[in-house]
Design an enzyme around this catalytic site. Structure first.
Site, PDB file in Angstrom:
ATOM      1  N   HIS A 175       0.912  -1.328  -0.066  1.00  0.00           N
ATOM      2  CA  HIS A 175      -0.051   0.086   0.184  1.00  0.00           C
ATOM      3  C   HIS A 175       0.912   1.145   0.004  1.00  0.00           C
ATOM      4  O   HIS A 175       1.767   1.339   1.008  1.00  0.00           O
ATOM      5  CB  HIS A 175      -0.883  -0.013   0.904  1.00  0.00           C
ATOM      6  N   ALA A 176       0.852   2.121  -0.924  1.00  0.00           N
ATOM      7  CA  ALA A 176       1.611   3.175  -1.308  1.00  0.00           C
ATOM      8  C   ALA A 176       1.687   4.131  -0.029  1.00  0.00           C
ATOM      9  O   ALA A 176       0.501   4.427   0.886  1.00  0.00           O
ATOM     10  CB  ALA A 176       1.143   3.942  -2.348  1.00  0.00           C
ATOM     11  N   HIS A 216      -6.408   0.700   5.601  1.00  0.00           N
ATOM     12  CA  HIS A 216      -6.547   1.872   6.513  1.00  0.00           C
ATOM     13  C   HIS A 216      -6.987   1.159   7.854  1.00  0.00           C
ATOM     14  O   HIS A 216      -6.946   1.894   8.821  1.00  0.00           O
ATOM     15  CB  HIS A 216      -7.282   3.084   6.087  1.00  0.00           C
ATOM     16  N   GLU A 221      -3.844  15.019   1.714  1.00  0.00           N
ATOM     17  CA  GLU A 221      -4.354  14.071   0.771  1.00  0.00           C
ATOM     18  C   GLU A 221      -4.867  14.639  -0.475  1.00  0.00           C
ATOM     19  O   GLU A 221      -4.838  13.906  -1.697  1.00  0.00           O
ATOM     20  CB  GLU A 221      -5.548  13.290   1.427  1.00  0.00           C
ATOM     21  N   HIS A 229       2.365  14.681  -1.108  1.00  0.00           N
ATOM     22  CA  HIS A 229       2.726  14.158   0.313  1.00  0.00           C
ATOM     23  C   HIS A 229       4.249  14.716   0.549  1.00  0.00           C
ATOM     24  O   HIS A 229       4.763  15.638   1.224  1.00  0.00           O
ATOM     25  CB  HIS A 229       2.718  13.030   0.754  1.00  0.00           C
ATOM     26  N   TYR A 272      -9.643  11.381   3.125  1.00  0.00           N
ATOM     27  CA  TYR A 272      -9.748  11.354   1.474  1.00  0.00           C
ATOM     28  C   TYR A 272     -11.108  11.669   1.094  1.00  0.00           C
ATOM     29  O   TYR A 272     -11.246  12.339   0.078  1.00  0.00           O
ATOM     30  CB  TYR A 272      -9.546   9.779   1.195  1.00  0.00           C
ATOM     31  N   HIS A 325       0.162  11.463  -6.482  1.00  0.00           N
ATOM     32  CA  HIS A 325      -0.418  11.514  -5.008  1.00  0.00           C
ATOM     33  C   HIS A 325       0.585  11.407  -4.059  1.00  0.00           C
ATOM     34  O   HIS A 325       0.677  12.396  -3.069  1.00  0.00           O
ATOM     35  CB  HIS A 325      -1.481  10.557  -4.780  1.00  0.00           C
ATOM     36  N   GLU A 326       1.458  10.465  -4.005  1.00  0.00           N
ATOM     37  CA  GLU A 326       2.391  10.283  -3.054  1.00  0.00           C
ATOM     38  C   GLU A 326       3.377  11.546  -2.988  1.00  0.00           C
ATOM     39  O   GLU A 326       4.136  12.199  -2.247  1.00  0.00           O
ATOM     40  CB  GLU A 326       3.223   8.972  -3.096  1.00  0.00           C
TER      41      GLU A 326
END
Ligand code: X8Z
Ligand code: ZN
Length: 602
Positions: A377-378, A536, A435, A411, A546, A407-408
């Site tokens: 999971h990323a 999660h 997010e 962050h 999210y 997406h990552e």
């Protein structure tokens, strides 16, 4: 996952600093509780966090990139120290209750209290039990495999392989088998989760919250009850969009699968191309409104690039045996993952943001290692508040993975932008902001932009083409909304006691039906623990973030397009290369959690 909220206070410890170069000590209990001593306390806590944080993140990183008993033990112990020290600091901070403080000092103390989603009980035995369970559950998820009868270890399928079946196969039974298979891995988590919920609830109550759910809802610069209402209000606003999409997709599914394409008017959980039916873009082949108008399929382009790498490597190697072919395949996978990551980096850099540090490329896990279990999971990590930023992914050449990289990196760029702040402010304005950053950038990956980087053909301009494009976006963004909401509806219910262990699974499916209109494809029972099949839940990452991000990202996109001077429909806007938009974006990121989020949003 952003680790900031979870881990940031993890390393607050009262060490025995003796010389100048060592971090300052949090002020002793006896200090006069006035504004000046509170400032000193906060400064000392910040210094301690910065000093101790790397030992915690290193243990956590190892435990998810090398899942085994040793790494799990170390991670659980590091976490135990983290949560124990946090508890002690939060206790100390209470002596400033009722004292008039500078607003930023008060904010820092409030954030300290909320800095974990896993509040621990004071009792040391319970604390140790809690961190052991938490590490174990995440490891079970990461190492989860489905073995059919008679299958040996090497033949069993993990989440990556099972997800691929859902994404690509259109065989009803093959999808059902993959879906059922993955949902076997969480059955053994049920008792652990029950105990886990008890323990963190105890910790939250010790901090003065009614339960963990209330604590989670307290991180939004507003009353937790008002926050809950706000999420309901937002859902009511967007629900009509979802209802239309649901109706359309269900009708296409029944077209494809006949009666089996729906269950009592609901969408069967295994037929949307995604293990959790949270994003539906993978069934584009079934639902494309006007087939053949223009190709929006990025998967083909990415796969072709990966295969080109492979062909070049094979050609250079000359005649090779089967084992060497596999090794070359892995090399091509890594080269392709790096290329995809560089594409995302290029987008952020085009906005005027810095390039990623060299350490990002050496320290990140970009592809799935084959010699051990990892959590695929990323996630994105800031290891030390000082530039050791990384991502952990199992990148494959697919559109899903490409957008997840963006997406990552959202962050990662947030981490880099607020690195100048004290650790207690190094977080998103709220977790939904964190997010939303990378997703905002993904909204700029318009067909025109994707064409410019050679990933799709020349886009057509027509009413049909536009409807296709918007349907494609809806399949990911609109489909996600009820899922984004329901996960914490379940957990808030569990934490408040409204949902009891005897009906964990029933309550889960009641919520999935209520919000998503998605039904289990076959009978479930309380022997199952289907919530545990979603990262999660065993990973204890709050999920409302999210849902919020799926609203916020459109607001961010609109504001950035305005800043970029975009004229015309918003769906045609890409901020690629626009320094004005980039500067505004960066300015927002730099604020971190240093002020209430509405000010940052403004
Ligand atoms: O967990 C994630 C990211 C890491 S923060 C990969 N996401 C949610 C999910 O996969 O369930 C991104 C979208 C929703
Ligand atoms: Zn994320």
């Amino acid at each position: 996952m952003t680790f900031t909220r979870t881990l940031l206070a993890g390393a607050i410890a009262f060490g025995l600093a003796a010389c100048q170069n060592q971090p300052a000590q949090p002020t002793a209990d006896t200090a006069q509780p006035d504004a000046a001593s509170a400032d000193r306390f906060v400064a000392d806590v910040n210094a301690q966090i910065k000093a101790d944080y790397p030992a915690l993140t290193a243990a956590q990183w190892l435990s998810v990139t090398y899942i085994n008993g040793d790494s799990q033990l170390l991670a659980a112990k590091a976490n135990e120290k983290f949560l124990g020290d946090l508890k002690a600091n939060v206790d100390q901070a209470t002596r400033f209750n009722g004292v008039e403080l500078k607003p930023e000092t008060r904010r820092a103390l409030d954030l300290l209290k909320l800095s974990t989603s896993m509040p621990a009980p004071k009792d040391p035995a319970k604390l140790a039990e809690l961190t052991a369970i938490a590490t174990k559950m995440e490891g079970m998820y990461g190492a989860g495999k489905y073995c059919r009868e008679g299958e040996k270890d090497g033949q069993c399928r993990d989440l990556v392989v099972l997800s691929d079946v859902l994404a690509k196969s259109r065989d009803y039974d093959a999808q059902l088998d993959a879906w059922n298979g993955w949902h076997t891995i969480s059955k053994p988590m049920r008792a652990d989760y029950q105990r886990f919920a008890e323990l963190i609830n105890e910790g939250a109550k010790e901090l003065g919250y009614a339960d963990v759910g209330e604590m989670w809802r307290s991180g939004y610069d507003m009353d937790p009850a008002a926050f809950e209402q706000e999420t309901d209000r937002l859902w009511d606003q967007v629900k009509p969009l979802y209802e239309q999409l649901h109706c359309y997709v269900k009708s296409e599914l029944t077209e494809k699968y006949g009666d089996k394409g729906q269950v009592n008017g609901m969408i069967p959980a295994h037929l949307t191309g995604n293990m959790w039916a949270q994003q539906w873009g993978n069934i584009w082949d079934l639902v494309e409104p006007y087939p053949g108008v223009s190709s929006l399929d990025v998967n083909a382009g990415l796969e072709a690039r990966r295969n080109k790498e492979y062909d070049a490597l094979i050609k250079a190697a000359g005649p090779v045996d089967a084992a060497k072919q596999v090794a070359i395949g892995r090399e091509a996978d890594l080269a392709s993952a790096k290329q995809m990551t560089a594409l995302a980096e290029d987008f952020y850099a085009s906005l005027g943001m810095p390039k990623l540090p060299a350490s990002f490329w050496t320290n990140s896990q970009l592809v799935q290692p084959r010699d051990r279990d990892v959590v695929c999971h990323a996630s994105a990590w800031d290891m030390n508040y000082a530039g050791d930023v990384r991502i952990k992914m199992c990148i494959a050449p697919t559109e899903d993975e490409l957008t997840t990289i963006y997406h990552e990196l959202g962050h990662v760029y947030y981490y880099m932008a607020y690195n100048h702040l004290p650790p207690l402010f190094q977080s998103g304005a709220h977790d939904g902001f964190h997010e939303a950053i990378g997703d905002t950038v993904v909204l700029s990956l318009t067909p025109k932009y994707l064409n410019s980087i050679g990933l799709v053909g020349e886009p057509k301009v027509s009413k049909e083409a536009l409807i296709n494009e918007q349907m494609k976006l809806a399949l990911d963004k609109v489909a996600f909304l009820p899922f984004g909401k329901m996960i914490d509806q379940w957990r808030w219910g569990v934490f408040s006691g409204r949902i009891t262990p005897e009906n964990y699974n029933q309550a889960w499916w009641d919520l999935r039906m209520k919000y998503q209109g998605v039904a289990a494809p076959n009978a479930r029972s309380e022997a199952d623990f289907d919530p545990g099949a979603k990262y999660h839940v065993p990973g204890n990452t709050p999920y409302t973030r999210y849902f919020l991000a799926h609203i916020l990202q459109f607001q961010f996109h609109k504001a950035l397009c305005d800043a970029a001077g975009h004229k015309g429909p918003l769906n045609e806007c890409s901020i690629y290369g626009n320094k004005e938009a980039g500067q505004r974006f960066w300015a927002m990121l730099q604020k971190g959690q240093g002020q209430p989020w509405p000010a940052t949003l403004k």
